[in-house]
Scaffold this motif. Structure first.
Motif, PDB file in Angstrom:
ATOM      1  N   CYS A   1      47.816 -30.190 -16.385  1.00  0.00           N
ATOM      2  CA  CYS A   1      48.049 -31.792 -16.270  1.00  0.00           C
ATOM      3  C   CYS A   1      46.819 -32.252 -16.110  1.00  0.00           C
ATOM      4  O   CYS A   1      46.912 -33.586 -15.821  1.00  0.00           O
ATOM      5  CB  CYS A   1      49.207 -31.984 -15.050  1.00  0.00           C
ATOM      6  SG  CYS A   1      50.764 -31.209 -15.411  1.00  0.00           S
TER       7      CYS A   1
ATOM      8  N   LEU B   1      53.168 -25.216 -16.909  1.00  0.00           N
ATOM      9  CA  LEU B   1      53.296 -26.359 -16.142  1.00  0.00           C
ATOM     10  C   LEU B   1      53.812 -26.087 -14.714  1.00  0.00           C
ATOM     11  O   LEU B   1      53.358 -27.027 -13.809  1.00  0.00           O
ATOM     12  CB  LEU B   1      53.890 -27.572 -16.856  1.00  0.00           C
ATOM     13  CG  LEU B   1      53.422 -27.973 -18.255  1.00  0.00           C
ATOM     14  CD1 LEU B   1      54.329 -28.967 -18.895  1.00  0.00           C
ATOM     15  CD2 LEU B   1      51.862 -28.382 -18.170  1.00  0.00           C
TER      16      LEU B   1
ATOM     17  N   PHE C   1      56.166 -33.533 -14.835  1.00  0.00           N
ATOM     18  CA  PHE C   1      54.929 -32.904 -14.319  1.00  0.00           C
ATOM     19  C   PHE C   1      53.765 -33.812 -14.601  1.00  0.00           C
ATOM     20  O   PHE C   1      53.524 -34.464 -15.893  1.00  0.00           O
ATOM     21  CB  PHE C   1      54.778 -31.580 -15.172  1.00  0.00           C
ATOM     22  CG  PHE C   1      55.752 -30.489 -14.894  1.00  0.00           C
ATOM     23  CD1 PHE C   1      55.461 -29.909 -13.618  1.00  0.00           C
ATOM     24  CD2 PHE C   1      56.783 -30.382 -15.638  1.00  0.00           C
ATOM     25  CE1 PHE C   1      56.279 -28.751 -13.284  1.00  0.00           C
ATOM     26  CE2 PHE C   1      57.755 -29.254 -15.245  1.00  0.00           C
ATOM     27  CZ  PHE C   1      57.571 -28.553 -14.050  1.00  0.00           C
TER      28      PHE C   1
ATOM     29  N   CYS D   1      49.380 -29.267 -11.911  1.00  0.00           N
ATOM     30  CA  CYS D   1      50.599 -30.053 -12.106  1.00  0.00           C
ATOM     31  C   CYS D   1      51.485 -30.117 -10.576  1.00  0.00           C
ATOM     32  O   CYS D   1      51.181 -29.108 -10.132  1.00  0.00           O
ATOM     33  CB  CYS D   1      51.316 -29.598 -12.954  1.00  0.00           C
ATOM     34  SG  CYS D   1      50.683 -29.394 -14.762  1.00  0.00           S
TER      35      CYS D   1
END
Length: 162
Positions: A92, A70, A155, A119
């Motif tokens: 994400c 992430l 995130f 992200c």
């Protein structure tokens, strides 16, 4: 809204925040699990080996990876000093990962941050996403007045703000 500890570290590694390269698994925002347990290593290679053993890849397109990085937070500006790489079950795209509190050694010690694989990262000056916030879209080489004052982070999908 948590980080889960992974399996035990690889040989030669230690679970001690005094080491330079750490990693931790993330759960989606709203998860009932609320535990940030970084696994830390002496070298970047040891950390990368651990991530590989955990099935973590650096791209959502990587077919062999079960999990995706992430992003990473750093104790110094410009991606310097100790680092904490966070990974989740996906990038994400449509998923938000939250960390209402940071582990000892990371709370109030972040100086730069970077989101990866779709992200962006939002940093907060208080736990539970309170206080002031700063959006890194996807990278903040410094965090200005938030330096060593980050207590929680999220995130989120690129293009969205906290």
């Amino acid at each position: 809204l948590a980080l889960l500890g992974g399996s035990p570290p690889a040989a030669g590694a230690a679970n001690d925040a005094t080491f330079e390269y750490c990693a931790a698994e993330a759960s989606e925002l709203g998860s009932v699990v609320n535990d940030m347990t970084p696994v830390c290593f002496n070298t970047l290679g040891e950390r990368d080996d651990y991530l590989s053993e955990m099935g973590v890849g650096d791209s959502v397109a990587r077919a062999v990876a079960a999990n995706t990085i992430l992003g990473t937070v750093y104790k110094n500006s410009n991606r310097g000093g100790a680092s904490l790489t966070l990974w989740g079950s996906s990038g994400c795209a449509g998923v938000t990962f939250g960390f209402a509190s940071l582990a000892a050694g990371w709370n109030n010690s972040i100086s730069s941050a970077e989101g990866k694989n779709g992200c962006w990262v939002t940093l907060y000056t208080a736990s539970s996403y309170g206080g002031n916030r700063l959006n890194c879209t996807p990278y903040c080489s410094t965090v200005g007045t938030w330096n060593d004052n980050v207590a929680s982070l999220v995130f989120r999908p690129a293009g969205t703000f906290g």
